[in-house]
Design a protein around this motif. Structure first.
Motif, PDB file in Angstrom:
ATOM      1  N   THR A  15       0.830  -1.205   0.000  1.00 54.71           N
ATOM      2  CA  THR A  15       0.000   0.000   0.000  1.00 54.71           C
ATOM      3  C   THR A  15       0.863   1.254   0.000  1.00 54.71           C
ATOM      4  O   THR A  15       0.492   2.267  -0.588  1.00 54.71           O
ATOM      5  N   VAL A  16       2.040   1.185   0.632  1.00 55.83           N
ATOM      6  CA  VAL A  16       2.943   2.334   0.639  1.00 55.83           C
ATOM      7  C   VAL A  16       3.384   2.668  -0.776  1.00 55.83           C
ATOM      8  O   VAL A  16       3.482   3.841  -1.144  1.00 55.83           O
ATOM      9  N   SER A  17       3.607   1.646  -1.605  1.00 60.37           N
ATOM     10  CA  SER A  17       4.003   1.929  -2.986  1.00 60.37           C
ATOM     11  C   SER A  17       2.869   2.614  -3.745  1.00 60.37           C
ATOM     12  O   SER A  17       3.123   3.473  -4.593  1.00 60.37           O
ATOM     13  N   ILE A  18       1.632   2.282  -3.423  1.00 62.17           N
ATOM     14  CA  ILE A  18       0.495   2.953  -4.062  1.00 62.17           C
ATOM     15  C   ILE A  18       0.452   4.426  -3.646  1.00 62.17           C
ATOM     16  O   ILE A  18       0.254   5.312  -4.480  1.00 62.17           O
ATOM     17  N   TYR A  19       0.674   4.698  -2.355  1.00 58.69           N
ATOM     18  CA  TYR A  19       0.689   6.087  -1.893  1.00 58.69           C
ATOM     19  C   TYR A  19       1.891   6.854  -2.443  1.00 58.69           C
ATOM     20  O   TYR A  19       1.794   8.043  -2.728  1.00 58.69           O
ATOM     21  N   THR A  20       3.013   6.184  -2.627  1.00 55.46           N
ATOM     22  CA  THR A  20       4.182   6.822  -3.229  1.00 55.46           C
ATOM     23  C   THR A  20       3.867   7.211  -4.662  1.00 55.46           C
ATOM     24  O   THR A  20       4.142   8.342  -5.080  1.00 55.46           O
ATOM     25  N   LEU A  21       3.301   6.281  -5.408  1.00 57.59           N
ATOM     26  CA  LEU A  21       2.925   6.566  -6.790  1.00 57.59           C
ATOM     27  C   LEU A  21       1.904   7.698  -6.840  1.00 57.59           C
ATOM     28  O   LEU A  21       2.000   8.605  -7.680  1.00 57.59           O
ATOM     29  N   GLY A  22       0.928   7.679  -5.939  1.00 57.01           N
ATOM     30  CA  GLY A  22      -0.070   8.754  -5.888  1.00 57.01           C
ATOM     31  C   GLY A  22       0.568  10.109  -5.599  1.00 57.01           C
ATOM     32  O   GLY A  22       0.188  11.121  -6.211  1.00 57.01           O
ATOM     33  N   SER A  23       1.533  10.148  -4.707  1.00 56.67           N
ATOM     34  CA  SER A  23       2.221  11.400  -4.391  1.00 56.67           C
ATOM     35  C   SER A  23       2.996  11.917  -5.596  1.00 56.67           C
ATOM     36  O   SER A  23       2.977  13.112  -5.897  1.00 56.67           O
ATOM     37  N   LEU A  24       3.653  11.005  -6.306  1.00 50.61           N
ATOM     38  CA  LEU A  24       4.408  11.407  -7.503  1.00 50.61           C
ATOM     39  C   LEU A  24       3.474  11.862  -8.617  1.00 50.61           C
ATOM     40  O   LEU A  24       3.770  12.845  -9.322  1.00 50.61           O
ATOM     41  N   LEU A  25       2.350  11.176  -8.789  1.00 46.39           N
ATOM     42  CA  LEU A  25       1.381  11.594  -9.804  1.00 46.39           C
ATOM     43  C   LEU A  25       0.775  12.955  -9.463  1.00 46.39           C
ATOM     44  O   LEU A  25       0.548  13.788 -10.352  1.00 46.39           O
ATOM     45  N   TYR A  26       0.505  13.179  -8.188  1.00 48.77           N
ATOM     46  CA  TYR A  26       0.006  14.487  -7.743  1.00 48.77           C
ATOM     47  C   TYR A  26       1.012  15.572  -8.106  1.00 48.77           C
ATOM     48  O   TYR A  26       0.649  16.609  -8.667  1.00 48.77           O
ATOM     49  N   LEU A  27       2.272  15.333  -7.809  1.00 47.55           N
ATOM     50  CA  LEU A  27       3.321  16.305  -8.102  1.00 47.55           C
ATOM     51  C   LEU A  27       3.422  16.554  -9.605  1.00 47.55           C
ATOM     52  O   LEU A  27       3.450  17.712 -10.049  1.00 47.55           O
ATOM     53  N   ALA A  28       3.416  15.492 -10.402  1.00 47.74           N
ATOM     54  CA  ALA A  28       3.517  15.636 -11.855  1.00 47.74           C
ATOM     55  C   ALA A  28       2.311  16.384 -12.419  1.00 47.74           C
ATOM     56  O   ALA A  28       2.461  17.267 -13.278  1.00 47.74           O
ATOM     57  N   HIS A  76       2.436  20.013 -14.218  1.00 45.70           N
ATOM     58  CA  HIS A  76       1.913  20.105 -15.584  1.00 45.70           C
ATOM     59  C   HIS A  76       0.819  21.164 -15.682  1.00 45.70           C
ATOM     60  O   HIS A  76       0.769  21.934 -16.625  1.00 45.70           O
ATOM     61  N   ARG A  77      -0.056  21.207 -14.706  1.00 40.73           N
ATOM     62  CA  ARG A  77      -1.203  22.127 -14.741  1.00 40.73           C
ATOM     63  C   ARG A  77      -0.814  23.575 -14.459  1.00 40.73           C
ATOM     64  O   ARG A  77      -1.305  24.494 -15.103  1.00 40.73           O
ATOM     65  N   PHE A  78       0.058  23.779 -13.469  1.00 43.06           N
ATOM     66  CA  PHE A  78       0.372  25.142 -13.042  1.00 43.06           C
ATOM     67  C   PHE A  78       1.792  25.590 -13.376  1.00 43.06           C
ATOM     68  O   PHE A  78       2.161  26.715 -13.070  1.00 43.06           O
ATOM     69  N   GLY A  79       2.596  24.712 -13.932  1.00 48.68           N
ATOM     70  CA  GLY A  79       3.959  25.082 -14.315  1.00 48.68           C
ATOM     71  C   GLY A  79       4.942  24.949 -13.158  1.00 48.68           C
ATOM     72  O   GLY A  79       4.583  24.571 -12.041  1.00 48.68           O
ATOM     73  N   ASN A  80       6.177  25.287 -13.446  1.00 44.09           N
ATOM     74  CA  ASN A  80       7.258  25.129 -12.480  1.00 44.09           C
ATOM     75  C   ASN A  80       7.334  26.241 -11.442  1.00 44.09           C
ATOM     76  O   ASN A  80       8.142  26.160 -10.521  1.00 44.09           O
ATOM     77  N   SER A  81       6.518  27.264 -11.578  1.00 38.53           N
ATOM     78  CA  SER A  81       6.628  28.400 -10.661  1.00 38.53           C
ATOM     79  C   SER A  81       6.332  28.020  -9.206  1.00 38.53           C
ATOM     80  O   SER A  81       6.928  28.566  -8.292  1.00 38.53           O
ATOM     81  N   ASP A  82       5.440  27.091  -8.996  1.00 44.82           N
ATOM     82  CA  ASP A  82       5.081  26.675  -7.647  1.00 44.82           C
ATOM     83  C   ASP A  82       5.572  25.267  -7.311  1.00 44.82           C
ATOM     84  O   ASP A  82       5.004  24.596  -6.456  1.00 44.82           O
ATOM     85  N   ILE A  83       6.630  24.837  -7.956  1.00 47.74           N
ATOM     86  CA  ILE A  83       7.091  23.460  -7.761  1.00 47.74           C
ATOM     87  C   ILE A  83       7.490  23.198  -6.313  1.00 47.74           C
ATOM     88  O   ILE A  83       7.262  22.105  -5.794  1.00 47.74           O
ATOM     89  N   GLU A  84       8.052  24.184  -5.640  1.00 41.06           N
ATOM     90  CA  GLU A  84       8.454  23.979  -4.239  1.00 41.06           C
ATOM     91  C   GLU A  84       7.232  23.683  -3.372  1.00 41.06           C
ATOM     92  O   GLU A  84       7.257  22.796  -2.531  1.00 41.06           O
ATOM     93  N   PHE A  85       6.144  24.421  -3.583  1.00 44.93           N
ATOM     94  CA  PHE A  85       4.910  24.185  -2.830  1.00 44.93           C
ATOM     95  C   PHE A  85       4.371  22.783  -3.103  1.00 44.93           C
ATOM     96  O   PHE A  85       4.007  22.048  -2.184  1.00 44.93           O
ATOM     97  N   PHE A  86       4.322  22.394  -4.382  1.00 46.22           N
ATOM     98  CA  PHE A  86       3.791  21.081  -4.741  1.00 46.22           C
ATOM     99  C   PHE A  86       4.688  19.955  -4.222  1.00 46.22           C
ATOM    100  O   PHE A  86       4.202  18.918  -3.778  1.00 46.22           O
ATOM    101  N   LEU A  87       5.994  20.180  -4.270  1.00 45.74           N
ATOM    102  CA  LEU A  87       6.929  19.182  -3.754  1.00 45.74           C
ATOM    103  C   LEU A  87       6.752  19.009  -2.242  1.00 45.74           C
ATOM    104  O   LEU A  87       6.702  17.888  -1.745  1.00 45.74           O
ATOM    105  N   ASN A  88       6.625  20.118  -1.538  1.00 47.42           N
ATOM    106  CA  ASN A  88       6.411  20.055  -0.083  1.00 47.42           C
ATOM    107  C   ASN A  88       5.075  19.392   0.260  1.00 47.42           C
ATOM    108  O   ASN A  88       4.994  18.585   1.186  1.00 47.42           O
ATOM    109  N   THR A  89       4.026  19.729  -0.475  1.00 45.72           N
ATOM    110  CA  THR A  89       2.717  19.122  -0.243  1.00 45.72           C
ATOM    111  C   THR A  89       2.765  17.627  -0.492  1.00 45.72           C
ATOM    112  O   THR A  89       2.249  16.828   0.299  1.00 45.72           O
ATOM    113  N   SER A  90       3.402  17.244  -1.582  1.00 47.44           N
ATOM    114  CA  SER A  90       3.526  15.824  -1.906  1.00 47.44           C
ATOM    115  C   SER A  90       4.336  15.092  -0.845  1.00 47.44           C
ATOM    116  O   SER A  90       3.970  13.992  -0.419  1.00 47.44           O
ATOM    117  N   LEU A  91       5.401  15.694  -0.365  1.00 47.49           N
ATOM    118  CA  LEU A  91       6.235  15.078   0.671  1.00 47.49           C
ATOM    119  C   LEU A  91       5.462  14.933   1.986  1.00 47.49           C
ATOM    120  O   LEU A  91       5.521  13.886   2.632  1.00 47.49           O
TER     121      LEU A  91
END
Length: 170
Positions: A18-31, A35-50
């Motif tokens: 199940t952890v691998s499913i949540y890992t994949l979900g976190s990576l898909l969320y980040l991607a 993709h939707r909002f661009g790289n300008s907020d990547i730090e926020f999305f990376l922190n949220t995903s983490l």
């Protein structure tokens, strides 16, 4: 002689998938967010995903280690023809007749006990305490036996539902 089972790599992988499913979900969320909002907020999305990953991963890792160390060097055997269970801890094998089981107390998450969809990675973790007439108790975690079912009278089986099934020290 009953077939003996210890903690296997297969049981650990099944418990941790199940952890691998949540890992994949976190990576898909980040991607998706990048993709939707661009790289300008990547730090926020990376922190949220983490943060989302850690919220699910840390409790899962804690319960997995708790179960692993509870039954690390143990093995369990069940012989339905002889109606016996055997338990080995630290090289000492003890065999019990099923008629000598005073009670079987099972601790499971609500969704797992009710056979519903699991919401958290630790929902499949469960443990049982087998109490014998002699006063002895053995702790069986789901890493040792994924779902303990003994052929005993239902009146001697108690099911306790918990949000997080932390096993007691052995």
């Amino acid at each position: 002689m009953p077939k003996r089972k210890g903690i296997t790599t297969r049981n650990q992988i099944l418990a941790g998938r199940t952890v691998s499913i949540y890992t994949l979900g976190s990576l898909l969320y980040l991607a998706y967010m990048v993709h939707r909002f661009g790289n300008s907020d990547i730090e926020f999305f990376l922190n949220t995903s983490l943060v989302l990953f850690l919220v699910f991963f840390i409790p899962h890792l804690a319960i997995h280690l708790n179960y692993y160390y509870s039954n690390k060097n143990d093995s369990f055997g069940y012989d339905d023809l002889k109606r016996e269970v055997s338990f080995e801890r630290d090289g000492l094998v003890v065999t019990y007749e099923l008629d000598k089981v005073e009670s079987l107390t099972q601790f499971r998450s609500g969704p797992f006990a009710e056979k519903r969809a699991r919401m958290f990675p630790w929902d499949k973790y469960n443990y049982s305490i087998v109490r014998f007439n002699s006063g002895e108790e053995i702790l069986i975690t789901s890493l040792l036996v994924p779902q303990l079912e003994l052929d005993i009278d239902d009146a001697r089986i108690t099911l306790n539902k918990r949000f997080y099934c932390w096993s007691p020290k052995r």
